[in-house]
Write a protein that holds these residues in place. Structure first.
Motif, short mmCIF file in Angstrom:
data_model
loop_
_atom_site.label_atom_id
_atom_site.label_comp_id
_atom_site.label_asym_id
_atom_site.label_seq_id
_atom_site.Cartn_x
_atom_site.Cartn_y
_atom_site.Cartn_z
N PHE B 27 0.95 -1.31 0.00
CA PHE B 27 0.12 0.18 0.34
C PHE B 27 1.03 1.35 -0.03
O PHE B 27 0.86 2.49 -0.99
CB PHE B 27 -0.76 0.10 1.33
N ALA B 28 2.00 1.09 0.86
CA ALA B 28 2.98 2.48 0.93
C ALA B 28 3.15 2.95 0.04
O ALA B 28 2.79 4.25 -0.53
CB ALA B 28 3.88 2.03 1.65
N PRO B 29 3.83 2.45 -1.55
CA PRO B 29 4.11 2.75 -2.67
C PRO B 29 2.83 3.92 -3.62
O PRO B 29 2.63 4.86 -3.87
CB PRO B 29 4.22 1.79 -3.76
N GLU B 30 1.70 2.89 -3.36
CA GLU B 30 0.55 3.36 -4.26
C GLU B 30 0.40 4.80 -2.97
O GLU B 30 -0.14 6.01 -3.50
CB GLU B 30 -0.39 2.20 -3.89
N PHE B 31 0.20 4.91 -2.00
CA PHE B 31 -0.27 6.24 -1.20
C PHE B 31 0.67 7.33 -0.93
O PHE B 31 0.24 8.08 -1.81
CB PHE B 31 -1.16 5.51 0.62
N GLU B 32 1.68 6.97 -1.22
CA GLU B 32 3.08 7.69 -1.65
C GLU B 32 2.41 8.45 -3.54
O GLU B 32 2.56 9.63 -3.42
CB GLU B 32 3.72 6.97 -1.75
N GLU B 33 2.04 7.93 -4.19
CA GLU B 33 1.71 8.02 -5.06
C GLU B 33 1.04 8.76 -5.36
O GLU B 33 0.65 10.20 -5.79
CB GLU B 33 1.62 7.23 -6.25
N ILE B 34 -0.08 8.92 -4.53
CA ILE B 34 -1.12 10.01 -4.13
C ILE B 34 -0.99 11.54 -3.43
O ILE B 34 -0.96 11.85 -3.77
CB ILE B 34 -2.29 8.61 -3.53
N ILE B 35 0.06 10.68 -2.38
CA ILE B 35 0.30 11.88 -1.82
C ILE B 35 0.83 13.28 -2.55
O ILE B 35 0.87 15.06 -2.91
CB ILE B 35 1.14 12.10 -0.24
N ASP B 36 1.94 12.55 -3.65
CA ASP B 36 2.84 12.89 -4.05
C ASP B 36 1.85 13.40 -4.99
O ASP B 36 0.98 15.55 -5.86
CB ASP B 36 3.01 12.25 -5.56
N PHE B 37 0.86 12.63 -5.91
CA PHE B 37 -0.21 13.65 -6.17
C PHE B 37 -0.75 15.23 -5.66
O PHE B 37 -1.06 15.54 -6.19
CB PHE B 37 -1.41 12.70 -6.87
N ALA B 38 -1.55 14.97 -4.18
CA ALA B 38 -1.81 15.61 -3.94
C ALA B 38 -1.44 16.73 -3.36
O ALA B 38 -1.41 18.18 -3.52
CB ALA B 38 -2.54 15.58 -2.53
N ASN B 39 0.46 16.44 -3.77
CA ASN B 39 1.64 17.86 -3.50
C ASN B 39 1.25 18.91 -4.47
O ASN B 39 1.74 19.51 -4.88
CB ASN B 39 2.66 17.31 -3.18
#
Lengths: 483, 97, 470
Positions: B27-39
């Protein structure tokens, strides 16, 4: 495009068909085609027959309205008393609410006939309807492709003539994008114009119920039937009295075109929309170039706000009062955690986690608060654009319907496909998606007409010009109930 | 941006969700991807974003508030119709093995 | 070393509205489980809250009565936490824009306890834990509350007690709550820290949750004060924590520490738009406020010259005061009125609640008639007391007990005859009186009282007797 509702209504009014007869025709077609298309997830045929009988009485007593006796569908996130309402999620399995959503109450009073509840992305979180617990609906135009989402089942049902119209909900494009993918009309009214009471919330400040139809005329008829202030929804507000009049009057209409809407759009789609714009120009409309630089912020702003609200809205699904409950657990707390872990799908969990993250202490200012400020920037820049034009023309989606399974691979790319639809929700504006040609694969292209707040009638009337002049044609699919 | 396991576990606790270590790994990399997107909200935007003009937010006044008039409540059978009620209560057995 | 106690209270007060804060269900106490419920207050998916006007009005009343400024533009927020008694998994409350701010409550010493804020919010449901099950009842869910947050101005358990009593009194006076701690319509969270005398920085605080009795608040504060000092003196550190108070052992214990503190993820409630309250509405509410208890007490003592002890027995009960003031307005003398209330009526009103409700069948009009008879000396105070006691029991007018003829018949001539008889019949007493034993005259009063059946006030016979004896 032809008005399906008007044509069916004429047959009912003239006594050629009874509503019950018409309803049985739809039921037969649904039974025949739905097992493959998976547009409906809960069938409510008993309710439909009861509604039809009541409608026939209304007609015989001369109390008919334009929607009396006409069969339709509701998205599975709109509450229906005693009838399954599950948001296509395992966690709501078996939920039969004990109250009616305002829109269903209004339609029922006008003699509408409810055929069933249609498929959607779980809790409306998705752009393909593939996150549905019941499996994805198929696009009737090409069954190897997705319907779009999240109101994919409703768009598929209307496209395949398995319902005269559908009600969907639109948080970031969930009415307009599937309508565009399935070659039908999808209208998202101004935020507050239609009561949200009974709509199982995703992003409360963005959610709006609206119609998916086979024509702009139908969209206006359904919109008129469901809109207006509702005491049960404090965010709803009054709409103008009387029927929405459609004349297709576009002479001297100022059509704004914002270049930001066309960045990264496939040339085929851009071409289709340019053609449509040219047609309006020929009819006497003025084309105005506008710029909305903050548009590219709309997408991350949308995901932050929608997920923040969702993380709170979905907190209530705890297995205590309704729906799924975990089978084995060691405490009430553990029951809640297990129920949610087992009951929610992957995409929903991801969005809940994102929403929790952006609201949690230490991140609130950097994400949620900032997103709220930027939301105002988007809103203000759009308002500024509307000082120069009456409506904006834009693509509904940067692409046509994907192949089934495509979006599974790249989450962010799928999020990006909402780029053209979310600004409207961010700013609470009305927008319609109408068919605007097909791509090389024969898949429908959609064009959006966006208006300022409470200019719903102007948006519909502008779209009606394309309908009247046969510039906008709905997908023609085999089967279903035809006239 | 990297999101550590501890953050994910805290978020999961607040969200009332459970992830096994193995799931977090995925889940971590997927979640990071989304946080990056939110950024992406931090990306610079050309044009005037500083001077946000006052956007009219809808408000309600005194008359829009609900009058304090009792409406009949629903019968208990309705309220508890989606569970196996006991004596009118919503029951949860504390341990089920 | 000496330590100062520093304490602030968060007081939850249930508002006396007819309906819940976001739906039309009744707020009536009790009821069979889950029968005061609807889709909204049980958090059925898809339902929306609609704010009750009276809740806003009552909160503003409470704010004005505690000298707060009113934020006329206000909004609600969601406080997210998951618990079975909270059907939406968030409580709708107020975070950064409470309805009322910056007020105070004045103690008798004149010290002011600052009110940081007053905000509106919804109550949760009730859990019953029994034989391996948790049972949930949402009847209380959505009942409106105000939370009154004080500044850390309280420096002793006695001050805490007085502060809570003052709040209770004010809220009852202005009619926004009955503040019954035993029924849970008022409850307090107590924040406590200690600091060495002369120190300038507050110590680490602990919070004792959900106190539902004033005496427990006092006891718990005392215990916690001593405990914290003990910890510090023995070289330990106070751990920031939420505590519960065990009323049987009289001790506090840790519920949770800061480490597992909740993250409530407050954000603006999107389902309720920002409310803009017109200034005129606030003025209207201000104008409708009754005289507040402290002001009334001052007026009773300073203007009406009621002795302070009696005034304190009266001012707490608004209905009693309303009754007395109505009688005053009808011409009844202050002194006799209040003495009759405190002396006679209070013996029929044993509990605080009885006095609070003041449900006696005596009208202010009849009270005024009776008091005026006493004021004018037409009946003596003993007869007035006896009559009032009967009126309070039987609910009949004064004229049922004292006939006009009785009073009219007692003219001065007749009274003089009776007094003469009294002097003649009690030579010993007369002699004693003359010898300087003032009390001896009571024997003569007794004779007159008996002979006149109490119809004469004692002032007149007193004058006549003294004249006769001379």
């Amino acid at each position: 495009m032809k008005s399906v509702i008007s044509a069916l209504s004429a047959k009912l009014q003239s006594g050629e068909w009874s509503s019950l007869y018409l309803t049985e025709k739809y039921i037969k077609e649904i039974e025949r085609r739905n097992p493959k298309l998976n547009a409906y997830v809960h069938l409510t045929f008993d309710e439909a027959r009861k509604n039809a009988e009541a409608a026939d009485v209304m007609i015989s007593e001369g109390r008919a309205t334009p929607l009396t006796g006409i069969p339709f569908t509701l998205k599975d996130n709109i509450a229906t008393d005693g009838l399954l309402t599950t948001c296509c999620s395992k966690i709501l399995q078996g939920l039969k609410p004990y109250y009616n959503a305002t829109v269903w109450q209004k339609l029922k009073a006008q003699g509408a006939v409810l055929l069933g509840k249609t498929n959607m992305d779980e809790f409306a979180m998705g752009s393909t309807s593939e996150t549905s617990y019941f499996g994805a609906p198929l696009n009737p135009v090409d069954t190897t492709r997705v319907t779009g989402g999240s109101s994919g089942g409703g768009a598929a049902a209307v496209c395949a003539n398995l319902a005269a119209y559908a009600l969907g909900s639109d948080t970031g494009g969930s009415i307009r994008q599937p309508a565009s993918f399935c070659g039908v009309v999808g209208f998202k009214p101004t935020y507050g114009a239609v009561s949200r009471y009974g709509l199982l919330a995703y992003g409360s400040s963005l959610d709006q119920i609206g119609p998916i139809t086979s024509s702009v005329t139908d969209a206006a008829l359904v919109y008129d039937a469901i809109r207006g202030d509702d005491k049960a929804d404090g965010t709803s507000c009054p709409t103008p009295d009387g029927k929405t009049v459609l004349r297709g009057d576009v002479k001297n209409l100022k059509i704004g075109v914002a270049k930001e809407y066309f960045e990264g759009i496939s040339p085929e789609i851009k071409g289709a929309i340019d053609n449509m714009i040219a047609e309006y120009e020929r009819a006497g409309a003025q084309i105005v170039e506008v710029s909305i630089p903050a548009l590219k912020l709309a997408l991350p702003v949308y995901y932050i706000i929608a997920c923040a609200e969702a993380s709170s809205n979905l907190g209530r699904y705890d297995g205590i009062r309704y729906g799924y409950r975990a089978k084995n657990y060691t405490s009430v707390d553990d029951m809640i955690t297990k129920t949610r872990t087992q009951g929610f799908g992957k995409e929903v969990k991801k969005r809940i986690m994102l929403g929790t993250y952006v609201l949690s202490s230490g991140y609130f200012d950097a994400y949620y608060k900032k997103a709220c400020l930027l939301r105002k920037t988007v809103e203000s820049q759009m308002a500024e654009a509307f000082e120069k034009c009456d409506v904006l023309f834009a693509p509904t989606a940067p692409n046509t319907a994907f192949k089934q399974g495509y979006s599974g691979g790249n989450a962010v790319e799928t999020y990006l496909s909402d780029v053209c639809t979310v600004p409207v929700n961010i700013a609470g504006l009305p927008a319609i998606s109408i068919p605007c040609g097909v791509d090389k694969n024969g898949m429908p292209v959609g064009m959006q007409i966006i208006g300022k707040k409470f200019s719903d009638a102007l948006v519909l009337d502008t779209a009606y010009y394309a309908e009247r002049e046969n510039l906008s044609l709905c997908a023609d699919v085999e089967g279903g109930v035809k006239l | 941006m990297s999101v550590d396991q501890k953050t994910i576990k805290t978020l999961a606790r607040l969200s009332r969700l459970e992830f096994s270590d193995e799931e977090i790994e995925k889940f971590a990399p997927e979640f990071e991807e989304i946080i990056d997107f939110a950024n992406r909200i931090n990306e610079q935007v050309s044009g005037d974003t500083e001077s946000i003009r006052e956007v009219v937010t809808r408000t309600v006044g005194w008359e829009d508030l609900r009058e304090d008039e009792v409406k009949e409540s629903l019968p208990n059978e309705k309220i508890t119709s989606n569970v196996q009620a006991e004596n009118g209560y919503f029951p949860v057995r504390r341990v089920v093995k | 070393m000496k330590y100062r106690l520093v304490s602030g209270l968060e007081t939850h007060v249930e508002l006396a509205t007819a309906t819940k804060i976001f739906c039309g269900c009744t707020t009536a106490f009790g009821g069979a489980p889950n029968t005061h419920c609807c889709p909204v207050c049980t958090g059925q998916p898809g339902t929306l809250p609609v704010l009750n006007k009276k809740v806003v009005e009552y909160a503003i009343r409470a704010g004005l009565a505690t000298h707060c400024t009113i934020n006329t533009t206000t909004h609600l927020d969601r406080k997210n936490y998951c618990y079975p008694d909270l059907p939406k998994a968030y409580q709708i409350s107020q975070f950064d824009k409470p309805l009322c701010e910056h007020g105070y409550v004045e103690l008798e010493s004149g010290k002011r306890i600052g009110i940081t804020r007053i905000h509106i919010e919804e109550d949760a449901g009730k859990l019953v834990h029994e034989s391996g099950y948790t049972y949930i009842d949402y009847n209380r869910g959505g009942v409106p509350l105000i939370e009154i947050v004080s500044e850390p101005d309280i420096s002793s358990p006695e001050e805490a007690k007085e502060y809570v009593e003052k709040l209770q009194l004010i809220m009852r006076y202005i009619g926004v709550s009955d503040c019954k701690m035993q029924e849970g319509s008022m409850r307090c969270d107590v924040n406590i820290s200690v600091m060495p005398d002369g120190a300038t920085e507050f110590g680490t605080r602990t919070e004792i949750k959900n106190m539902n009795s004033i005496s427990y608040i006092e006891k718990a504060m005392g215990y916690e004060y001593r405990r914290q000092i003990e910890v510090i003196e023995s070289g330990g550190k106070i751990v920031q924590a939420t505590l519960r108070y065990d009323e049987h052992s009289g001790e506090t214990s840790v519920m949770r520490t800061k480490e597992d503190a909740q993250d409530y993820r407050y954000f603006p409630e999107p389902d309720i738009l920002t409310v803009v309250i017109p200034e005129e509405k606030v003025d209207e509410i201000r104008a409708s406020l009754p005289e507040l208890p402290t002001d009334k007490l001052h007026r009773y003592i300073c203007e009406l010259k009621i002795n302070p002890a009696t005034a304190k027995l009266l001012y707490k009960y608004k209905r009693v005061c309303d009754f007395a003031e109505k009688a005053f307005a009808l011409g009844a003398g202050v002194k006799n009125t209040v003495n009759l209330i405190v002396g006679t009526l209070y013996s029929k009103l044993e509990t605080e609640e009885d006095k609070e409700k003041f449900l006696l069948p005596v009208t202010a009009e009849e009270m005024a008639k009776l008091v005026k008879l006493a004021d004018e000396g037409k009946i003596n105070i003993t007869l007035a007391q006896k009559t009032l006691a009967k009126m309070a029991e039987e609910g009949k007018p004064v004229s049922e007990y004292i006939r006009p003829a009785d009073i009219a018949g007692m003219d001065d001539g007749e009274l003089e005859i009776i007094c003469r008889q009294a002097v003649e019949a009690n030579p010993a007493a007369v002699a004693d009186f003359k010898a300087g034993k003032d009390k001896a005259i009571f024997a003569l009063y007794g004779f007159v009282k008996k002979a006149t059946q109490g119809k004469a006030d004692i002032k007149k016979p007193d004058a006549i007797i003294k004249k006769l004896i001379k």
